[in-house]
Design an enzyme around this catalytic site. Structure first.
Site, PDB file in Angstrom:
ATOM      1  N   ASP A  89     -10.977  14.477   2.343  1.00 23.28           N
ATOM      2  CA  ASP A  89     -11.482  13.298   3.045  1.00 23.28           C
ATOM      3  C   ASP A  89     -11.631  12.090   2.127  1.00 23.28           C
ATOM      4  O   ASP A  89     -12.105  11.036   2.559  1.00 23.28           O
ATOM      5  CB  ASP A  89     -12.854  13.606   3.679  1.00 23.28           C
ATOM      6  CG  ASP A  89     -12.740  14.596   4.827  1.00 23.28           C
ATOM      7  OD1 ASP A  89     -11.636  14.707   5.392  1.00 23.28           O
ATOM      8  OD2 ASP A  89     -13.741  15.270   5.138  1.00 23.28           O
ATOM      9  N   ASN A  90     -11.272  12.243   0.863  1.00 21.12           N
ATOM     10  CA  ASN A  90     -11.489  11.171  -0.112  1.00 21.12           C
ATOM     11  C   ASN A  90     -10.228  10.353  -0.377  1.00 21.12           C
ATOM     12  O   ASN A  90      -9.112  10.868  -0.279  1.00 21.12           O
ATOM     13  CB  ASN A  90     -11.980  11.764  -1.436  1.00 21.12           C
ATOM     14  CG  ASN A  90     -13.357  12.382  -1.305  1.00 21.12           C
ATOM     15  OD1 ASN A  90     -14.237  11.799  -0.661  1.00 21.12           O
ATOM     16  ND2 ASN A  90     -13.546  13.552  -1.878  1.00 21.12           N
ATOM     17  N   GLN A 105     -20.470   9.255  13.838  1.00 22.37           N
ATOM     18  CA  GLN A 105     -20.257   9.162  12.381  1.00 22.37           C
ATOM     19  C   GLN A 105     -19.198  10.152  11.899  1.00 22.37           C
ATOM     20  O   GLN A 105     -18.519   9.911  10.903  1.00 22.37           O
ATOM     21  CB  GLN A 105     -21.586   9.392  11.636  1.00 22.37           C
ATOM     22  CG  GLN A 105     -22.623   8.309  11.876  1.00 22.37           C
ATOM     23  CD  GLN A 105     -22.176   6.921  11.439  1.00 22.37           C
ATOM     24  OE1 GLN A 105     -21.849   6.696  10.286  1.00 22.37           O
ATOM     25  NE2 GLN A 105     -22.148   5.977  12.375  1.00 22.37           N
ATOM     26  N   ASP A 116     -11.564  -6.273   6.640  1.00 21.36           N
ATOM     27  CA  ASP A 116     -10.305  -6.965   6.938  1.00 21.36           C
ATOM     28  C   ASP A 116      -9.991  -6.875   8.427  1.00 21.36           C
ATOM     29  O   ASP A 116      -9.511  -7.834   9.034  1.00 21.36           O
ATOM     30  CB  ASP A 116      -9.134  -6.338   6.156  1.00 21.36           C
ATOM     31  CG  ASP A 116      -9.268  -6.516   4.652  1.00 21.36           C
ATOM     32  OD1 ASP A 116     -10.033  -7.397   4.222  1.00 21.36           O
ATOM     33  OD2 ASP A 116      -8.595  -5.769   3.909  1.00 21.36           O
ATOM     34  N   ASP A 142       0.852  -1.194   0.000  1.00 26.53           N
ATOM     35  CA  ASP A 142       0.000   0.000   0.000  1.00 26.53           C
ATOM     36  C   ASP A 142       0.888   1.243   0.000  1.00 26.53           C
ATOM     37  O   ASP A 142       1.789   1.375   0.840  1.00 26.53           O
ATOM     38  CB  ASP A 142      -0.902   0.026   1.240  1.00 26.53           C
ATOM     39  CG  ASP A 142      -2.041  -0.981   1.138  1.00 26.53           C
ATOM     40  OD1 ASP A 142      -2.276  -1.500   0.028  1.00 26.53           O
ATOM     41  OD2 ASP A 142      -2.678  -1.250   2.175  1.00 26.53           O
TER      42      ASP A 142
END
Length: 359
Positions: A144-145, A303, A314, A32
């Site tokens: 935030d994406n 949230q 995972d 990653d």
């Protein structure tokens, strides 16, 4: 002696303290690579701000460019490797409770991946080859994406006869008491999965699998159903469960009913009743407990505290496995799974603090 029902008793694996190589995982290892990028970078490679895609030819240059242009973070990734890494993190000591097999390239990214697996205290034994580069997953962060671009590359090149069948590697498989393989690996080496699953069944050990994604049930149904008789614990989320039910003609979209029907599919080792665990995001986790289906509430969370839900599945499995190899009841395994998922969704990527705060 190993007990039959997870739900009503403990599983005796070395007095609550798991040994090295007690947990075995096999799957698609990915390095990653996370970096904050700008809109121009997304536009250049035709990426949406919040998406998950497999790399095409036009994305090949992305992996080198993201490293050159940005400050990057590296982590050992891929679904199964994430889960065993989180199980090891939850257990802490001893190190190397988890073994991991998968295929990487003999290259720079492969060296980084080996280092990152070692830092996570996972006993990774990779099959290294020169035909394809190490699999990577770029996480392009804007605000935030997260736009995820995965290039499986070497992960697709695992060869049973060149790695799993080697005596030294098979000895590591035999040392394990609990096995976990995500459904994604059905696209790579179903024959490797079957060999491990049959070993577990023949020796009354615990073999766990994950439905992983709707496309596995849709397009890899035949290899999935060949492995299913050996599956002691099956994981999935509500979307994967619904697709699985549709493909098998269950004629219901009720998750509890799907769990029960899945539990009752043919099973090779009749000493263990199959356990089915379906997560549903913020809704209750559904699990078969003996002859009944039970709902387990997840941990309450604001949230606004949720940063990234990509690693939640995972993480849940990793937490679950950490409790499973420590002799815990099903209820406790699910509680550990909920805890791990709750930690991971408050962070970017499948990452975690130095130590768990789990009681």
């Amino acid at each position: 002696m190993w007990k039959n029902k997870l739900s009503h008793c403990k599983i005796n694996i070395s007095q609550c303290f798991p040994n090295e190589n007690t947990l075995f995982g096999m799957g698609n290892p990915l390095l990653d690579i996370s970096a904050v990028v700008d809109k121009d970078f997304l536009d250049k490679f035709g990426l949406k701000p919040n998406d998950q895609i497999l790399a095409e030819d036009k994305h090949k240059a992305l992996f080198e460019e993201i490293v050159k242009r940005n400050k990057v973070e590296y982590h050992a990734g891929g679904s199964t490797q994430n889960s065993v890494k989180i199980a090891q993190w939850m257990i802490q000591e001893p190190h190397k409770v988890a073994t991991f097999f998968g295929c990487i390239g003999n290259d720079h990214f492969g060296e980084i991946l080996k280092k990152k697996a070692e830092e996570a205290h996972v006993d990774a034994h990779y099959y290294e080859q020169n035909e394809e580069p190490t699999g990577t997953c770029a996480a392009c962060i804007t605000g935030d994406n997260r736009s995820l671009v995965a290039n499986l590359a070497a992960a697709n090149c695992y060869k049973k006869e060149k790695h799993l069948d080697l005596d030294s590697n098979w000895e590591l498989v035999k040392k394990a008491k609990v096995y976990y393989i995500a459904g994604f690996f059905l696209t790579v080496s179903p024959e490797s999965i079957l060999k491990v699953a049959k070993h577990a069944s023949d020796n009354n050990k615990i073999f766990c699998m994950n439905l992983s994604a709707p496309f596995i049930s849709q397009f890899f149904k035949e290899p999935l159903m060949k492995v299913m008789p050996y599956v002691d614990i099956l994981f999935g989320n509500e979307t994967e469960a619904a697709t699985f039910a549709k493909e098998l003609g269950f004629e219901t979209d009720d998750i509890a009913e799907i769990a029960k029907k899945t539990q009752n599919l043919p099973k090779d080792n009749t000493k263990r009743q199959r356990v089915v665990v379906f997560t549903q995001g913020k809704d209750d986790t559904v699990a078969t407990v003996g002859e009944t289906v039970t709902m387990f509430p997840v941990v309450d969370i604001d949230q606004n505290a949720i940063v990234d839900t990509n690693g939640a599945g995972d993480a849940f499995v990793g937490g679950f496995l950490s409790a499973l190899v420590q002799e815990n009841k099903l209820e406790e395994c699910i509680r550990a799974g909920h805890y791990a998922a709750n930690v991971i969704i408050k962070r970017v990527g499948c990452t975690f603090p130095e130590k768990p705060d789990y009681q």
